[in-house]
Write a protein that holds these residues in place. Structure first.
Motif, short mmCIF file in Angstrom:
data_model
loop_
_atom_site.label_atom_id
_atom_site.label_comp_id
_atom_site.label_asym_id
_atom_site.label_seq_id
_atom_site.Cartn_x
_atom_site.Cartn_y
_atom_site.Cartn_z
N ILE A 55 -13.09 91.62 42.07
CA ILE A 55 -14.04 91.50 40.34
C ILE A 55 -15.27 92.31 40.52
O ILE A 55 -15.50 92.77 41.62
CB ILE A 55 -14.39 90.26 40.21
N PRO A 56 -15.23 92.24 39.72
CA PRO A 56 -17.19 93.32 39.43
C PRO A 56 -18.40 91.93 38.94
O PRO A 56 -18.09 91.48 39.18
CB PRO A 56 -17.11 94.02 37.78
N VAL A 57 -19.54 93.04 39.49
CA VAL A 57 -20.43 91.73 39.15
C VAL A 57 -20.43 91.11 38.48
O VAL A 57 -21.86 90.51 37.94
CB VAL A 57 -21.70 92.71 39.70
N SER A 58 -20.30 92.16 37.26
CA SER A 58 -20.75 92.21 36.06
C SER A 58 -19.72 90.53 35.50
O SER A 58 -20.12 90.29 34.32
CB SER A 58 -20.47 92.71 34.49
N ALA A 59 -18.86 89.98 36.39
CA ALA A 59 -17.85 88.88 35.94
C ALA A 59 -18.34 87.47 36.68
O ALA A 59 -18.01 86.31 36.35
CB ALA A 59 -16.54 89.17 36.70
N ILE A 60 -19.76 87.88 37.50
CA ILE A 60 -20.23 86.81 36.94
C ILE A 60 -21.14 85.60 37.00
O ILE A 60 -22.13 86.54 35.95
CB ILE A 60 -20.78 86.76 38.52
N ARG A 61 -20.37 84.56 36.34
CA ARG A 61 -21.26 83.23 36.00
C ARG A 61 -22.49 82.80 36.12
O ARG A 61 -23.27 82.64 35.76
CB ARG A 61 -20.36 82.64 35.20
N THR A 104 -22.06 82.01 47.20
CA THR A 104 -20.70 81.42 46.88
C THR A 104 -20.98 81.59 44.70
O THR A 104 -22.21 81.83 44.78
CB THR A 104 -20.47 79.95 46.56
N VAL A 105 -19.98 82.66 44.85
CA VAL A 105 -20.33 82.05 42.85
C VAL A 105 -19.53 81.86 42.20
O VAL A 105 -17.72 81.80 42.78
CB VAL A 105 -20.27 84.51 42.77
N GLN A 106 -19.39 82.02 40.83
CA GLN A 106 -18.65 81.63 40.34
C GLN A 106 -17.84 82.72 39.30
O GLN A 106 -19.12 83.34 38.95
CB GLN A 106 -19.54 80.01 38.95
N THR A 107 -16.54 82.54 39.06
CA THR A 107 -15.81 83.05 38.52
C THR A 107 -15.07 83.06 37.41
O THR A 107 -14.26 81.83 38.17
CB THR A 107 -15.38 84.77 38.55
N ALA A 108 -14.37 84.01 36.63
CA ALA A 108 -12.56 83.35 35.79
C ALA A 108 -11.66 83.52 37.12
O ALA A 108 -11.91 84.19 37.79
CB ALA A 108 -12.72 84.26 35.09
N GLY A 109 -11.11 82.37 37.44
CA GLY A 109 -9.98 81.98 38.30
C GLY A 109 -9.47 81.29 38.49
O GLY A 109 -9.78 79.70 37.31
N ASN A 110 -8.18 80.98 38.79
CA ASN A 110 -7.62 79.19 38.14
C ASN A 110 -6.75 78.87 39.99
O ASN A 110 -6.31 77.71 40.66
CB ASN A 110 -5.98 80.00 37.77
N THR A 111 -7.32 80.25 40.83
CA THR A 111 -7.37 79.47 42.32
C THR A 111 -8.65 78.65 43.23
O THR A 111 -9.74 79.37 42.82
CB THR A 111 -6.59 80.72 43.76
#
Length: 225
Positions: free
Chosen positions: A216-222, A100-107
């Motif tokens: 999403i690219p890997v770089s977008a993962i927070r 599970t990863v955290q990234t920008a999104g609204n869903t």
């Protein structure tokens, strides 16, 4: 009158610039190791036999050359290490599947225990920050007031209950965030947690596929859960 240094440069076919522009030798913008060695060799060949180069100066120049060579080799090595550490190989990307990863999104999808966890990225200090959670039909289920927050990332957690305390189900949910300060809007980005379903490498760089969010690219993962 030209100095001995200017004469040495002239013998090598290098014009010394009097402006702030860097000296160009053989099409290069700077003098490299080979140029430095040529200068020292030319200096020895063209020195006045009655006033030879002082031994102390020669030792100092050799030390400079050695130091330059060492710094260049170290820079090359460090760049290679940096490139290796910064690169994401296919095997690295495949290891994300099931995580599970955290990234920008609204869903967002509900956790097995109910509710969702997320965060808000604030581009500046805010006097009021709110998080609104709606169902698939757009009906707002819950509004969370995070109050005054400083710039940066602010975490929030929703228990999965709507405004009247009923279970809202597993989603998917649409999350909207807002932030203001002194009546002006502050940049705010919602971050959600999502499972990695698959990995694609067709574009060269690994791309992760997340439900409700897309690729999403890997770089977008927070963060990685």
């Amino acid at each position: 009158m030209a100095t001995s240094f200017d004469a040495t440069l002239g013998n090598l076919g290098i014009a010394r610039s009097t402006s702030s522009t860097a000296v160009k030798a053989s099409g290069a913008d700077t003098l490299g190791q080979s140029d430095f060695l040529k200068l020292m060799t030319a200096q020895l060949k063209n020195q006045d036999p009655f006033e030879p180069v002082d031994n102390t100066q020669m030792v100092a120049q050799m030390a400079q050359f050695s130091q330059l060579s060492g710094i260049t080799e170290m820079s090359t090595t460090l760049k290679a290490i940096s490139d290796k550490l910064g690169a994401t190989t296919t095997s690295d990307a495949v290891s994300y599947i099931g995580r599970t990863v955290q990234t920008a999104g609204n869903t967002a999808y509900g956790r097995s225990a109910g509710g969702i966890a997320g965060a808000v990225e604030l581009g500046g200090d805010a006097s009021a920050v709110t998080v609104s959670i709606a169902d698939a039909n757009g009906q707002v289920l819950k509004t969370i007031d995070l109050g005054k927050q400083a710039a940066g990332t602010v975490a929030y957690d929703w228990d999965g209950k709507d405004a009247v305390g009923a279970d809202a189900g597993a989603g998917p949910f649409t999350v909207s965030v807002g932030a203001q300060k002194d009546g002006k809007t502050v940049s705010a980005t919602n971050l959600v947690w999502a499972p990695v379903q698959s990995v694609s490498t067709t574009t060269g760089s690994p791309v992760l596929s997340l439900p409700g969010i897309g690729d999403i690219p890997v770089s977008a993962i927070r963060q990685i859960g």
